[in-house]
Enzyme design. Structure first.
Site, short mmCIF file in Angstrom:
data_model
loop_
_atom_site.label_atom_id
_atom_site.label_comp_id
_atom_site.label_asym_id
_atom_site.label_seq_id
_atom_site.Cartn_x
_atom_site.Cartn_y
_atom_site.Cartn_z
N HIS A 98 2.66 -7.08 9.49
CA HIS A 98 2.40 -5.66 9.25
C HIS A 98 2.94 -5.29 7.85
O HIS A 98 2.25 -4.66 7.05
CB HIS A 98 3.09 -4.84 10.35
CG HIS A 98 3.03 -3.36 10.18
ND1 HIS A 98 2.24 -2.56 10.97
CD2 HIS A 98 3.68 -2.52 9.33
CE1 HIS A 98 2.40 -1.29 10.61
NE2 HIS A 98 3.27 -1.24 9.61
N GLU A 99 4.16 -5.76 7.56
CA GLU A 99 4.78 -5.47 6.25
C GLU A 99 4.06 -6.20 5.13
O GLU A 99 3.97 -5.69 4.01
CB GLU A 99 6.26 -5.84 6.26
CG GLU A 99 7.10 -5.06 7.27
CD GLU A 99 6.99 -3.54 7.11
OE1 GLU A 99 6.85 -3.07 5.97
OE2 GLU A 99 7.02 -2.85 8.14
N HIS A 133 1.23 -4.02 4.03
CA HIS A 133 1.67 -2.99 3.07
C HIS A 133 1.90 -3.62 1.70
O HIS A 133 1.48 -3.07 0.68
CB HIS A 133 3.01 -2.38 3.52
CG HIS A 133 2.92 -1.49 4.71
ND1 HIS A 133 2.05 -0.43 4.79
CD2 HIS A 133 3.64 -1.47 5.88
CE1 HIS A 133 2.24 0.18 5.96
NE2 HIS A 133 3.18 -0.43 6.63
N ASP A 180 4.32 5.26 8.57
CA ASP A 180 3.06 5.14 7.80
C ASP A 180 2.19 6.39 7.87
O ASP A 180 1.68 6.87 6.86
CB ASP A 180 2.27 3.93 8.32
CG ASP A 180 3.07 2.65 8.19
OD1 ASP A 180 3.96 2.60 7.32
OD2 ASP A 180 2.81 1.71 8.96
ZN LIG Z 1 4.05 0.21 8.40
#
Ligand SMILES: [Zn+2]
Length: 251
Positions: A58-59, A62, A156
């Site tokens: 997930h990171e 980003h 987010d």
């Molecule tokens: Zn996030």
């Protein structure tokens, strides 16, 4: 960050785990056990590692978009309550910030779809316990996607909310408003976490911890933007001062 250990790199980005995660990892493994006994613990451990791999990816989502927008990624840090991509600076253009914020939940959503709809049916005939873990991880990834999209700054969804306000309110006022809404959500999560106490249940400590973290993080980020605005203001004043001084000399 202090008390963290490097575990390698993904796409050239250093990934570190906070030491407290090593305490929580066995607890997660036990809570994931699909059956009792050593076999259950093995699959539970697999699930716990899979959870933090999901958070790391997930990171990475980003990070890769932020990098494409010109930020430098210092590291991805994994904590018991989630992950954090540390950048030298956040992309400031609202459109860039929105894309960066949405990239994490997009990765989680894709992982969820892959685990639930493709990997689980594929693995099930060969290994049912593994299939249970893959399915559980898929559902966790769906939760990661949707929970992070709640407009609770600095999560987010809250970043998207702030970025959407910037063109109308400016960065400072948009951040103030988003942080206030974020703290409101943190209180709601906190109340939700302790609510079972009144019906004979037990407090959801994990959610309580997340609520506390969001509350503090919203405050810290709002303060940082206040400070940036102040520094910028002083710099402008200073430049104006120098300019005044030059004019004075010319006269
Ligand atoms: Zn996030």
């Amino acid at each position: 960050m202090a008390n963290s250990y490097s575990i390698g790199r993904i796409f050239g980005i250093p990934v570190r785990v906070h030491s407290t995660l090593l305490i929580f990892l066995p607890l997660f493994a036990v809570s994931f056990m699909p059956v009792r006994g050593a076999r259950g613990l093995f699959y539970g451990a697999l699930g716990a590692v899979g959870l933090f791999a999901s958070v790391a990816l997930h990171e990475v989502g980003h990070s890769l978009v932020a990098r494409a927008k010109g930020s430098r990624i210092l590291e991805i840090l994994l904590l018991p309550i989630g992950g954090m991509a540390r950048l030298d600076r956040m992309p400031h253009r609202p459109a860039d910030e929105i894309q960066t914020a949405l990239a994490g939940p997009a990765v989680s959503l894709l992982l969820g779809i892959a685990c639930v709809y493709f990997l689980t049916p594929l693995v099930y005939p060969a290994n049912q316990l593994l299939a249970v873990m893959v399915y559980t991880l898929g559902r966790i990834n769906f939760m990661l996607a949707f929970f992070n999209l709640i407009p609770s700054f600095p999560m987010d969804g809250g970043r998207v909310f702030r970025a959407a306000l910037v063109p109308r309110l400016g960065r400072l006022r948009a951040t103030r408003l988003a942080a206030t809404v974020g703290r409101g959500f943190a209180w709601l999560f906190g109340i939700w976490a302790v609510l079972p106490l009144f019906t004979g249940g037990s407090v959801d400590f994990f959610l309580l911890l997340i609520a506390f973290f969001i509350h503090q993080a919203a405050k810290a980020e709002a303060q940082q933007v206040e400070w940036e605005a102040y520094a910028q203001h002083m710099q402008q004043q200073q430049q104006a001062g120098i300019f005044d001084d030059l004019l004075h000399k010319w006269r």
